[in-house]
Design a protein around this motif. Structure first.
Motif, PDB file in Angstrom:
ATOM      1  N   GLY A 113       0.097  -1.371  -9.232  1.00  0.00           N
ATOM      2  CA  GLY A 113      -0.379  -0.502 -10.307  1.00  0.00           C
ATOM      3  C   GLY A 113       0.216   0.896 -10.234  1.00  0.00           C
ATOM      4  N   ALA A 114       0.400   1.411  -9.003  1.00  0.00           N
ATOM      5  CA  ALA A 114       0.979   2.745  -8.852  1.00  0.00           C
ATOM      6  C   ALA A 114       2.462   2.754  -9.210  1.00  0.00           C
ATOM      7  N   VAL A 115       3.184   1.709  -8.812  1.00  0.00           N
ATOM      8  CA  VAL A 115       4.616   1.632  -9.124  1.00  0.00           C
ATOM      9  C   VAL A 115       4.832   1.520 -10.622  1.00  0.00           C
ATOM     10  N   LEU A 116       4.019   0.688 -11.271  1.00  0.00           N
ATOM     11  CA  LEU A 116       4.162   0.499 -12.718  1.00  0.00           C
ATOM     12  C   LEU A 116       3.444   1.571 -13.521  1.00  0.00           C
TER      13      LEU A 116
ATOM     14  N   SER B  82       0.305   1.917 -14.206  1.00  0.00           N
ATOM     15  CA  SER B  82      -0.535   1.242 -15.187  1.00  0.00           C
ATOM     16  C   SER B  82      -1.951   1.092 -14.613  1.00  0.00           C
ATOM     17  N   PRO B  83      -2.854   2.033 -14.910  1.00  0.00           N
ATOM     18  CA  PRO B  83      -4.233   1.895 -14.445  1.00  0.00           C
ATOM     19  C   PRO B  83      -4.950   0.692 -15.063  1.00  0.00           C
ATOM     20  N   VAL B  84      -4.524   0.309 -16.273  1.00  0.00           N
ATOM     21  CA  VAL B  84      -5.131  -0.861 -16.912  1.00  0.00           C
ATOM     22  C   VAL B  84      -4.830  -2.119 -16.102  1.00  0.00           C
ATOM     23  N   LEU B  85      -3.572  -2.259 -15.692  1.00  0.00           N
ATOM     24  CA  LEU B  85      -3.190  -3.410 -14.872  1.00  0.00           C
ATOM     25  C   LEU B  85      -3.938  -3.408 -13.548  1.00  0.00           C
TER      26      LEU B  85
ATOM     27  N   MET C 201      -8.326  -5.668 -10.152  1.00  0.00           N
ATOM     28  CA  MET C 201      -9.565  -5.540  -9.393  1.00  0.00           C
ATOM     29  C   MET C 201     -10.607  -6.557  -9.845  1.00  0.00           C
ATOM     30  N   VAL C 202     -10.713  -6.739 -11.158  1.00  0.00           N
ATOM     31  CA  VAL C 202     -11.672  -7.713 -11.681  1.00  0.00           C
ATOM     32  C   VAL C 202     -11.305  -9.124 -11.224  1.00  0.00           C
ATOM     33  N   VAL C 203     -10.022  -9.438 -11.298  1.00  0.00           N
ATOM     34  CA  VAL C 203      -9.557 -10.759 -10.878  1.00  0.00           C
ATOM     35  C   VAL C 203      -9.839 -10.987  -9.392  1.00  0.00           C
ATOM     36  N   LEU C 204      -9.756  -9.932  -8.590  1.00  0.00           N
ATOM     37  CA  LEU C 204     -10.037 -10.068  -7.162  1.00  0.00           C
ATOM     38  C   LEU C 204     -11.530 -10.167  -6.878  1.00  0.00           C
ATOM     39  N   TYR C 205     -12.323  -9.450  -7.636  1.00  0.00           N
ATOM     40  CA  TYR C 205     -13.755  -9.426  -7.366  1.00  0.00           C
ATOM     41  C   TYR C 205     -14.430 -10.764  -7.643  1.00  0.00           C
ATOM     42  N   ILE C 206     -13.984 -11.485  -8.649  1.00  0.00           N
ATOM     43  CA  ILE C 206     -14.646 -12.741  -9.018  1.00  0.00           C
ATOM     44  C   ILE C 206     -14.608 -13.760  -7.881  1.00  0.00           C
TER      45      ILE C 206
END
Length: 206
Positions: free
Chosen positions: A65-68, A70-73, A78-83
């Motif tokens: 996310g930092a390289v791109l 893109s805070p949205v990405l 994070m959501v994908v990891l939390y599930i």
């Protein structure tokens, strides 16, 4: 010529009939399984391993996310990891309760104040059922790797407490010196602390 048929022993115990829920049968727990039983040490070890895996995955997503830029990405990651984290963590809790011969529905006590503390103490400190129970056979003995992994969390908590006890006063002293230096640079005298302020001199009658 006559043949004899062996008769079953009517006095044999039911455990001799091969009942899988009787005797000293054990099984090897699997890390990502959502059923079966795990003991206290294995529960801590699995939670620690899951935390380490999640931390690595979080770091990878944060770097991407930092390289791109893109805070949205990053948020989606994070959501994908939390599930899966929540699902697997609930599976650990259910298996630990099953080892205590309790239903996984007891996890709902996590939403009840004070009851959640009692549930955590129960899951972490109470031994599981000896032998088989209604949720399956007893897990195999803990390996050396499981024991070492389970010790990581208590060790980190202990070391973290020591570091906090050292760092917090040092940081407060650093802030105090930084404010005093900034005040001197601006030509404003720094206000003394209450502990350092001189005691008032009592007035004397002429």
């Amino acid at each position: 010529m006559t043949s004899t048929v062996p008769q079953a022993n009517v006095y044999a115990s039911s455990s001799a009939a091969g009942n899988p829920m009787q005797g000293d049968e054990t099984y090897q727990p699997q890390f990502l399984s959502l059923s079966g039983r795990i003991g206290r040490v294995r529960y801590l070890a699995y939670c620690c391993a899951l935390t380490l895996i999640w931390a690595v995955a979080f770091g990878i997503v944060a770097v991407i996310g930092a390289v791109l830029k893109s805070p949205v990405l990053m948020g989606i990651g994070m959501v994908v990891l939390y599930i899966p984290l929540i699902v697997v963590q609930l599976g650990f809790g259910r298996r630990r309760l099953n080892d205590l011969d309790q239903s996984g529905w007891w996890l709902l006590l996590n939403f009840v104040p004070l009851a959640n503390l009692g549930l955590a103490i129960y899951m972490l400190f109470f031994p599981g059922t000896k032998g088989s129970n209604r949720f399956g056979p007893e897990p195999v003995a803990n390996t050396a790797g499981v024991i070492v992994l389970a010790c990581i969390i208590p060790v980190f908590v202990f070391l973290g407490g020591i570091l906090a006890a050292i760092a917090i006063p040092q940081y407060a002293e650093y802030q105090k010196r930084a404010k005093a230096k900034a005040a001197q640079q601006q030509g404003v005298p720094a206000l003394p602390d209450a502990a350092e302020a001189p005691a008032p001199v009592p007035a004397t009658n002429p």
